[in-house]
Design a protein around this motif. Structure first.
Motif, short mmCIF file in Angstrom:
data_model
loop_
_atom_site.label_atom_id
_atom_site.label_comp_id
_atom_site.label_asym_id
_atom_site.label_seq_id
_atom_site.Cartn_x
_atom_site.Cartn_y
_atom_site.Cartn_z
N GLN A 160 0.78 -1.20 0.14
CA GLN A 160 0.00 -0.01 -0.10
C GLN A 160 0.82 1.22 -0.11
OE1 GLN A 160 -2.87 0.15 3.12
NE2 GLN A 160 -3.45 -1.91 3.01
N GLU A 161 0.37 2.26 -0.57
CA GLU A 161 0.97 3.55 -0.56
C GLU A 161 0.64 4.34 1.06
OE1 GLU A 161 3.04 5.35 -2.25
OE2 GLU A 161 2.99 3.99 -3.74
N ASP A 205 5.01 9.10 4.06
CA ASP A 205 6.50 8.92 4.22
C ASP A 205 6.66 9.40 5.52
OD1 ASP A 205 6.81 7.92 1.67
OD2 ASP A 205 7.64 9.90 0.89
N GLN A 251 7.36 -6.66 -2.39
CA GLN A 251 5.76 -6.72 -2.64
C GLN A 251 5.38 -8.36 -2.39
OE1 GLN A 251 8.21 -5.53 -4.64
NE2 GLN A 251 7.86 -6.62 -6.98
N ALA A 261 9.25 -1.29 4.12
CA ALA A 261 8.84 -0.18 3.38
C ALA A 261 10.00 0.56 2.84
CB ALA A 261 8.38 0.75 4.69
N GLN A 262 9.94 1.72 2.21
CA GLN A 262 10.80 2.23 1.40
C GLN A 262 11.67 3.27 2.27
OE1 GLN A 262 8.20 3.65 -1.77
NE2 GLN A 262 9.70 2.68 -3.20
#
Length: 329
Positions: free
Chosen positions: A13-14, A17, A306, A97-98
């Motif tokens: 999901q988005e 940040d 993912q 997460a990123q």
């Protein structure tokens, strides 16, 4: 993770940040996240912060510093780091997460010799094994130690840390492949526990005296079966809660055993700053040992971010060797 359940509750999901809010914090562009049994337990049972959903899992991370708070002096943008922070359900944390925001006091420079996935696989198991052997168990050079599940995530680094301390190691494994692996990490006596009574083997190895220290990473019946293998006035350290259903402590009491419980998450859960700084110092020392070739991490498999659900399914199958990590693009 939007609700407790099977691996399918992990969805890409988005999310907003995370942002630097304190002057001591770093913004890290994550390149990899480690996966650990605690992640699957939290996913199954719910997080430590049930009112804060959805949650991002993953205690272990490795990446590149993107930005720093106003008082940060130890790190600068571009530095490669690794750490064990977040992932227990608290909003704004988690490493599947990123991006991650981490206090500079709780983070360490990544070993230069490790890839990002290897580095991300290391922190939680390193800290657990270090605290269990060195702090709870007070391991000393020349002692003999029994480490359960030596080919597992915690076990394979525990063998190496014990050898670095100058101890002799026997360890339980379930297969000949795992026997070969633990020998590579320095195990003096691998015990194929499906074929051999491990307590009897440990007693034979110590001429009937018992090991100085036993490190239990399995729990339940294994914890109680370990007691006779430990010498009088010896130590037993477990990372699981003795359930009271599989046995009793009568023999341990008769032998004056010192029993210690190890949970490396306690400083994070209770906000113990000095303890979190100590854990970061453990990672700093281990980074030196990695780069000197004295310590290795066995990364058995990686998955793209993912496919975190697939990573959890693999982890829950059990009997794997070493660690699994997520690669983040």
């Amino acid at each position: 993770m939007t609700t407790p359940g099977n691996p399918d509750v992990l969805n890409l999901q988005e999310m907003p940040d995370p942002e630097i809010e304190q002057p001591t914090e770093l913004l890290v562009r994550l390149k990899a996240a480690g996966t650990n049994p605690i992640d699957t337990k939290i996913r199954q049972r719910g997080t430590f912060y049930p009112d804060a959903m959805p949650a991002i899992l993953g205690c272990d991370g490795a990446g590149i510093v993107e930005a720093v708070g106003s008082t940060v002096r130890k790190f600068k943008p571009g530095d490669e780091v690794y750490f064990c922070q977040g992932g227990l359900g608290k909003q704004g944390t988690g490493n599947y997460a990123q991006w991650a925001v981490v206090d500079e006091r709780f983070i360490a420079r990544k070993p230069k010799s490790l890839s990002f996935p290897e580095a991300a696989a290391a922190p939680l198991v390193l800290i657990t094994a270090w605290e269990a052997l060195y702090d709870r168990g007070r391991l000393e050079a020349g002692q003999k130690v029994l480490i359960h599940a030596g080919a597992g995530g915690v076990g394979h680094v525990a063998i190496q840390l014990a050898k670095l301390k100058g101890a002799e190691v026997c360890t339980t494994v379930s297969s000949s492949d795992k026997e070969r692996l633990v020998r590579q990490f320095g195990a003096d006596l691998p015990i194929l526990y499906k074929q051999t009574d491990f307590a009897e083997a440990a007693l034979n190895w110590t001429e009937g005296k018992g090991v100085d220290l036993a490190f239990d990473t399995v729990g339940s019946q294994t914890f109680y079966d370990t007691i006779p293998a430990v010498r009088v006035y010896g130590d037993i350290v477990t990372i699981l809660e003795p359930d009271g259903k599989s046995g009793n402590l009568k023999v341990a009491r008769q032998r004056n055993h010192r029993i210690s419980l190890e949970l490396m998450l306690t400083p994070m859960l209770q906000g113990l700053v000095s303890a979190l700084e100590y854990q970061a110092s453990i990672l700093e020392q281990c980074a030196t040992w990695f780069d000197e070739g004295k310590l290795k991490i066995h990364l058995s498999q990686t998955f793209p971010l993912q496919e975190a659900a697939a990573a959890h399914r693999t982890l829950e199958l059990g009997s794997m060797m070493g660690k699994i990590a997520l690669q983040i693009e």
